[in-house]
Motif scaffolding. Structure first.
Motif, PDB file in Angstrom:
ATOM      1  N   SER A 271       9.822  22.938  26.603  1.00 57.53           N
ATOM      2  CA  SER A 271       8.387  22.712  26.387  1.00 57.53           C
ATOM      3  C   SER A 271       8.122  22.209  24.976  1.00 57.53           C
ATOM      4  O   SER A 271       7.368  21.249  24.773  1.00 57.53           O
ATOM      5  CB  SER A 271       7.613  24.012  26.634  1.00 57.53           C
ATOM      6  OG  SER A 271       7.735  24.431  27.964  1.00 57.53           O
TER       7      SER A 271
ATOM      8  N   THR B 224       4.755  28.818  27.513  1.00 62.52           N
ATOM      9  CA  THR B 224       5.781  28.882  28.553  1.00 62.52           C
ATOM     10  C   THR B 224       6.424  30.258  28.600  1.00 62.52           C
ATOM     11  O   THR B 224       6.597  30.851  29.683  1.00 62.52           O
ATOM     12  CB  THR B 224       6.848  27.803  28.312  1.00 62.52           C
ATOM     13  OG1 THR B 224       6.224  26.509  28.361  1.00 62.52           O
ATOM     14  CG2 THR B 224       7.942  27.864  29.375  1.00 62.52           C
TER      15      THR B 224
ATOM     16  N   ALA C  27       3.287  25.313  22.730  1.00 58.93           N
ATOM     17  CA  ALA C  27       3.836  25.041  24.055  1.00 58.93           C
ATOM     18  C   ALA C  27       4.938  26.048  24.386  1.00 58.93           C
ATOM     19  O   ALA C  27       5.022  26.552  25.521  1.00 58.93           O
ATOM     20  CB  ALA C  27       4.387  23.618  24.118  1.00 58.93           C
TER      21      ALA C  27
ATOM     22  N   THR D 226      11.456  27.352  27.773  1.00 58.33           N
ATOM     23  CA  THR D 226      10.610  27.503  26.586  1.00 58.33           C
ATOM     24  C   THR D 226      10.924  26.422  25.560  1.00 58.33           C
ATOM     25  O   THR D 226      10.016  25.785  25.005  1.00 58.33           O
ATOM     26  CB  THR D 226      10.815  28.898  25.967  1.00 58.33           C
ATOM     27  OG1 THR D 226      10.384  29.888  26.901  1.00 58.33           O
ATOM     28  CG2 THR D 226      10.016  29.054  24.680  1.00 58.33           C
TER      29      THR D 226
ATOM     30  N   SER E 298       2.943  22.633  28.496  1.00 58.76           N
ATOM     31  CA  SER E 298       3.582  23.816  29.059  1.00 58.76           C
ATOM     32  C   SER E 298       3.306  23.944  30.553  1.00 58.76           C
ATOM     33  O   SER E 298       4.209  24.295  31.327  1.00 58.76           O
ATOM     34  CB  SER E 298       3.096  25.078  28.336  1.00 58.76           C
ATOM     35  OG  SER E 298       3.548  26.240  28.988  1.00 58.76           O
TER      36      SER E 298
END
Length: 446
Positions: free
Chosen positions: A65, A111, A107, A62, A154
């Protein structure tokens, strides 16, 4: 001690600078907006009962991203191609008119929503973010462009995540207990089966291999009362739950972070909602970034490096755990010393050596110290929502040391598992810093 049994509702209030006067100022996101995404992920993890290694994996991809979005717009951020193993060339989406900070948050949300089982809740969070952006002064066009750009980044990071081998673990044969003296056995009250016994097969983000750093071996198991192992048993036995002082109980409870904890209630067992060790340190990272007044870009860099150190730390630690397969204090004391003894903390469902909390705490502390200095005083209120009062620390390293000590007080680790776990975590933290070519900066550096 109080615990929450249901996910905590988080109110999204986007942090922006609106300025004043007639001139219109473009809103800007701050480090707090990164923390809000992390906090929302924690809510999902409570609901999903996400195990500690998997939680670290979620946090890492995460944050990667969001970092990837910013690195394409900010030349001061190091490209991840030189940092991460087998990292692909990320295509720059042909999207214009986006806000890099807002796109980075989008993003991250995209994710997290794909990685976590409770992903649909992240989409609700995303809509609240969009509404907040509109109220703050972002144009619909900028929001749409930022969302599109973030989602396309992502998607490419998700492809990278899927190639790390985690999805193959479900095809491996079921973990079986060895039954040999001194080996790990599930512990009461739930007797949960071994958690993530094959996590060391996942591709590390920066390490050359899961066993890159080889720790000292654990003290050999022995029932001889003159042996080093028996002395460790005696030490753990002295920390019986009923014998702890108020301060010792406070320390042990503060760093418990056991998402598998359950409570007997008559004929039922109720799961207690607790965050994982990695989630606790991601929370500390948000606190540090806010106090230091770190920019959005610097905060994303810090969060990403901490998250990477957590994932690589768990991969390395789990490699050692299932290789040594060492018995837990609770099991050993019950079998060879005192069947009535009970620990203050519930024993997590995996082998003892090394201490995972000691490992990842020192790894994360090393990253944070490199950014904010060794005398960074902060108040850790990450678990206030769980009835855990805040604690003040004068440095990240002191917090990491206390986290390790809490495992001895809690009766769930032997001293060498704690000491050597801390040493291994320091090595992983330093390795991640080296991969990012990060030089120590003064406290609050931007």
């Amino acid at each position: 001690m109080k615990y929450l049994y249901f996910p905590v509702a988080i109110i999204l209030l986007i942090s922006v600078n609106l300025g004043c006067g007639p001139a219109k100022v473009t809103p800007k996101l701050t480090s707090a907006d990164i923390t809000k995404v992390i906090n929302q992920m924690m809510v999902g993890m409570l609901h999903d009962v996400t195990n500690p290694p998997l939680a670290a994996r979620f946090f890492s991809y995460t944050c990667i991203s969001g970092y990837e979005v910013l690195s394409k717009s900010d030349s001061k951020l190091q490209g991840l191609e030189s940092v991460l193993n087998n990292y692909p060339k990320i295509r720059n989406p042909s999207v214009t008119g986006f806000d890099p900070r807002l796109s980075a948050v989008f993003a991250m949300i995209a994710t997290a929503s794909k990685l976590q089982p409770s992903g649909p809740a992240m989409k609700v969070f995303e809509q609240k973010l969009i509404d907040s952006c509109l109220n703050a002064g972002f144009s619909r066009g900028k929001i749409d462009s930022s969302l599109k750009y973030g989602q396309q980044i992502s998607a490419q990071i998700m492809a990278y995540a899927k190639s790390d081998g985690y999805n193959k673990i479900s095809n491996y044969k079921r973990y079986t207990l060895t039954g040999t003296p001194g080996s790990w056995d599930p512990t009461p009250p739930a007797y949960i089966a071994a958690v993530e016994p094959y996590f060391s097969t996942v591709r590390p983000l920066t390490l050359k291999a899961s066993g890159q750093f080889v720790p000292a071996p654990p003290v050999p198991f022995s029932t001889d009362k003159g042996s080093a192992f028996y002395k460790y048993l005696l030490q753990c036995h002295s920390f019986d739950a009923d014998s702890l002082s108020t301060d010792q109980r406070t320390i042990a409870a503060f760093w418990d972070c056991n998402p598998f904890a359950v409570q007997d209630n008559g004929h039922m067992q109720i799961g207690l909602k607790k965050i994982s060790p990695g989630a606790h340190w991601m929370g500390i990272t948000g606190i540090a970034c806010k106090k230091a007044g770190a920019s959005f870009e610097r905060s994303m860099e810090v969060n990403t490096m901490v998250a990477i150190s957590l994932m690589d730390g768990f991969i390395a630690c789990w490699n050692e755990k299932y290789k040594t397969n060492r018995i837990r204090p609770e099991t050993a004391i019950h079998q060879y010393m005192d069947p009535r003894w009970h620990s203050f903390l519930q024993t997590p469902p995996f082998p003892e050596y090394l201490s995972g909390h000691s490992f990842i705490s020192s790894a994360a502390a090393g990253i944070l110290t490199s950014f904010f200095g060794d005398n960074f005083t902060y108040t850790d209120d990450v678990e206030v929502a769980f009835g855990i009062p805040p604690r003040k620390f004068s440095s990240f390293n002191k917090a990491a040391e206390e986290a390790g000590y809490s495992r001895l007080l809690g009766g769930i680790h032997f001293q060498d598992g704690i000491t050597n776990g801390k040493k291994q975590g320091e090595l992983v933290g330093a390795w991640v810093l080296g991969k990012f070519n990060h030089n120590s900066k003064p406290p609050g550096a931007q």
